[in-house]
Design an enzyme around this catalytic site. Sequence first.
Site, PDB file in Angstrom:
ATOM      1  N   SER A 108     -10.381   5.537   3.846  1.00 28.58           N
ATOM      2  CA  SER A 108     -10.922   4.284   3.301  1.00 28.58           C
ATOM      3  C   SER A 108     -12.160   3.920   4.099  1.00 28.58           C
ATOM      4  CB  SER A 108      -9.879   3.161   3.403  1.00 28.58           C
ATOM      5  OG  SER A 108      -8.796   3.433   2.558  1.00 28.58           O
ATOM      6  N   LYS A 183     -10.700   0.439  -3.689  1.00 31.07           N
ATOM      7  CA  LYS A 183      -9.851   0.342  -2.502  1.00 31.07           C
ATOM      8  C   LYS A 183     -10.152  -0.940  -1.718  1.00 31.07           C
ATOM      9  CE  LYS A 183      -7.102   1.061   0.855  1.00 31.07           C
ATOM     10  NZ  LYS A 183      -6.371   2.140   1.505  1.00 31.07           N
ATOM     11  N   LYS A 251     -10.849  -3.416   9.726  1.00 26.88           N
ATOM     12  CA  LYS A 251     -11.968  -2.579   9.278  1.00 26.88           C
ATOM     13  C   LYS A 251     -12.201  -2.743   7.771  1.00 26.88           C
ATOM     14  CE  LYS A 251     -10.958   1.400   8.071  1.00 26.88           C
ATOM     15  NZ  LYS A 251     -10.617   2.219   6.876  1.00 26.88           N
TER      16      LYS A 251
END
Length: 305
Positions: A108, A183, A251
């Site tokens: 990701s 995502k 993140k």
Amino acid sequence: MSHNPTDTRRSTRPAVAWIGLGIMGSPMSENLIKAGYDVTGFTLERDKLERLAAAGGTAASSIAEAVRDADVVITMVPASPQVEAVAYGPDGVLENVRPGALLIDMSSITPGTSVDLAKAAAAKGVRVLDAPVSGGEAGAVEAVLSIMVGGERADFDEARPLFDALGRTVVLCGPHGSGQTVKAANQLIVAVNIQACAEAVVFLERSGVDLSAALDVLGGGLAGSTVLARKKDNFLNRDFTPGFRVDLHHKDMGIVTTAARDVGAALPVGAVVAQLVASLRAQGDGGLDHSALLRAVERLSGVRV
């Protein structure tokens, strides 16, 4: 590992190199082995390489060795810097993989990193799909991940059998970077959902309600969600063993807030939850499961954690 020439199931399948055998990568690579694929893996942790070999895979001593004879290379590493480190440079995937190979990055990362990788790979004759996943460690183990893919339809169709061995919901979302964009939206929804559940848990407990009973009935109504079903035991038992670490969700919240700003989309609640995740990390809880957002709500409510 079987290399019997009469074993056509193996011989007709692409040879796979798997780079990155962490919480997600290890069970995912093992699911490919179970599905009949030859998997050669590389990762930085020796014990993870031994686990791959024990599962029937082949341990490589470098990225170059892992990808040399691969038809498909799958990368599953924490973030954009690691993807770039693995892909580029003299020891990286692009310099050592065969032209015509398919590189599937299941990490990701930022949509821009995926777009740049696809361009750099095309110059080497390598095709790329970005294919991040949702479902956490449990989804990886059970092979029920959601896989959101960006790239060319022909490459997606070629990779579909691999994806079907790893997940249950597999969708081509658009061109390069689209998988990462979806995502990012997924991570926005999950973080806000966990935060809402965490606030409800503290409210319920403060009110003296039987938490287990309350979460059971909430799970059966409109408030029910995959997040609540998957994280209920974490909340009940205060068990924050990482299935998906706060550090990684931090993140991801950076990815979604930056990407949203770039396209002019306002994320007012998402921005607040991003700060709550950052705060949780600053409190030293970055290595815990993201359901530990409960600890942040408890701190705000004056509960000693």
